[in-house]
Write a protein that holds these residues in place. Structure first.
Motif, PDB file in Angstrom:
ATOM      1  N   HIS A   1       0.433  -6.026   6.478  1.00 22.85           N
ATOM      2  CA  HIS A   1       1.910  -6.164   6.464  1.00 22.85           C
ATOM      3  C   HIS A   1       2.299  -7.320   7.626  1.00 22.85           C
ATOM      4  O   HIS A   1       1.738  -7.533   8.477  1.00 22.85           O
ATOM      5  CB  HIS A   1       2.507  -5.097   6.951  1.00 22.85           C
TER       6      HIS A   1
ATOM      7  N   HIS B   1       8.773  -8.473   4.456  1.00 23.78           N
ATOM      8  CA  HIS B   1      10.215  -8.258   4.115  1.00 23.78           C
ATOM      9  C   HIS B   1      10.718  -9.391   3.920  1.00 23.78           C
ATOM     10  O   HIS B   1      10.633 -10.387   4.837  1.00 23.78           O
ATOM     11  CB  HIS B   1      10.910  -7.728   5.280  1.00 23.78           C
TER      12      HIS B   1
ATOM     13  N   GLU C   1       8.408  -6.405  -0.093  1.00 25.60           N
ATOM     14  CA  GLU C   1       8.554  -5.076  -0.112  1.00 25.60           C
ATOM     15  C   GLU C   1       9.997  -4.492  -0.562  1.00 25.60           C
ATOM     16  O   GLU C   1      10.883  -5.178  -0.276  1.00 25.60           O
ATOM     17  CB  GLU C   1       8.432  -4.535   1.469  1.00 25.60           C
TER      18      GLU C   1
ATOM     19  N   HIS D   1       4.154   2.335  -0.370  1.00 30.87           N
ATOM     20  CA  HIS D   1       4.390   2.943   0.947  1.00 30.87           C
ATOM     21  C   HIS D   1       5.221   4.289   0.956  1.00 30.87           C
ATOM     22  O   HIS D   1       5.946   4.404  -0.095  1.00 30.87           O
ATOM     23  CB  HIS D   1       5.558   1.998   1.535  1.00 30.87           C
TER      24      HIS D   1
END
Ligand SMILES: [Zn+2]
Length: 279
Positions: free
Chosen positions: A70, A110, A149, A217
């Motif tokens: 991530h 993100h 994401e 997730h």
């Protein structure tokens, strides 16, 4: 890439790990806990000594615990200033490089904030940067799945529809499906039937086999109308994780299921055990 099953793991090293900043010990604990995978969290910066990344690659291979990653939070491919966009691109590339050294094959991040711009304009800008990133990674000979994401706040780029379109236009791009975020973002998608519609949509848009290689997730979650959200443990939240797992099982979905509840491994274990109990 086609998985044989769903792999359950934690976002970051399990809490029971004595040295919290030692991902190698994290992987060893994942194995001891009977979990299947682990996500490396570079939330606050992408730095890792070479000896750590090679040790991670080794332990992950030996214990058969694949890794995902991530990227940092401060990424915004729709920033006002060009230099901030450029450094966001660099951070994604840096995450890809280190992930690749560790042997991770899928990374999430993100992508952007809308900054009150039209979602269509933001999409174009994100798409442009993703093309640049893909091109640069291919020149570096780095093969990694880039997975923006599904974000939980309506101020953030990353609706299901946006990610599906982006995945169709960029070769190495696939969505990172955060089902808890999808629920927080829309107030929908919290029942068995609705989970099935999401899976069907992915298959329709990205191909029948796409659900055999997912990066997901999950956590408990609460949200308010301002879109503020809080990650909770599954049992403190009304997120319908049991029906999600039933729907994933029914459709034979496969890939990574990364748990980012505050209690990390406890919920990850609960998810894995419940999933195994479904027939
Ligand atoms: Zn995230």
């Amino acid at each position: 890439m086609k998985f044989e099953k769903i792999l359950f793991g934690t976002a970051g090293v399990p809490l029971c790990t004595e040295k919290k900043n030692n991902p190698v010990e994290g992987v060893i604990n994942i194995h001891k806990l009977g979990l299947d995978c682990m996500q490396l969290e570079f939330a606050h910066g992408v730095r890792m000594k070479d000896e750590i990344s090679s040790a991670l690659r080794k332990v992950s291979y030996e214990l058969n615990i694949p890794l995902t990653s991530h990227g940092p939070y401060y990424i915004n491919l729709n920033a006002r200033e060009q230099d901030k966009i450029d450094s966001s691109v660099e951070r994604i590339i840096q995450t890809a490089k280190i992930s690749d050294l560790c042997g991770a094959e899928s990374m999430t991040f993100h992508a952007a904030f809308y900054m009150k711009d039209s979602p269509y304009d933001v999409f174009d800008l994100v798409e442009k940067s993703m093309n640049v990133i893909e091109e640069r990674l291919s020149r570096l000979d780095i093969e990694i799945e880039l997975r923006p994401e599904l974000t939980g706040k309506t101020s953030q780029f990353g609706s299901l529809e946006e990610l599906l379109s982006l995945s169709k236009s960029i070769n190495s791009c696939q969505p990172c499906l955060d089902f808890s975020h999808l629920y927080a973002r829309t107030g929908l998608y919290n029942s068995y039937e609705e989970f099935l519609t999401v899976i069907d949509k992915i298959q329709e848009e990205l191909g029948y086999d796409s659900i055999y290689n997912l990066h997901m997730h999950i956590s408990g979650i609460s949200s308010n109308s301002k879109g503020d959200l809080k990650h909770l443990n599954l049992e403190e939240s009304d997120f319908n994780w049991k029906d999600l797992l039933k729907a994933l099982k029914h459709k034979d979905c496969r890939g990574y299921m990364i748990c980012n509840s505050p209690n990390l491994e406890k919920d990850a274990k609960m998810l894995k055990d419940y999933y195994a109990s479904l027939s």
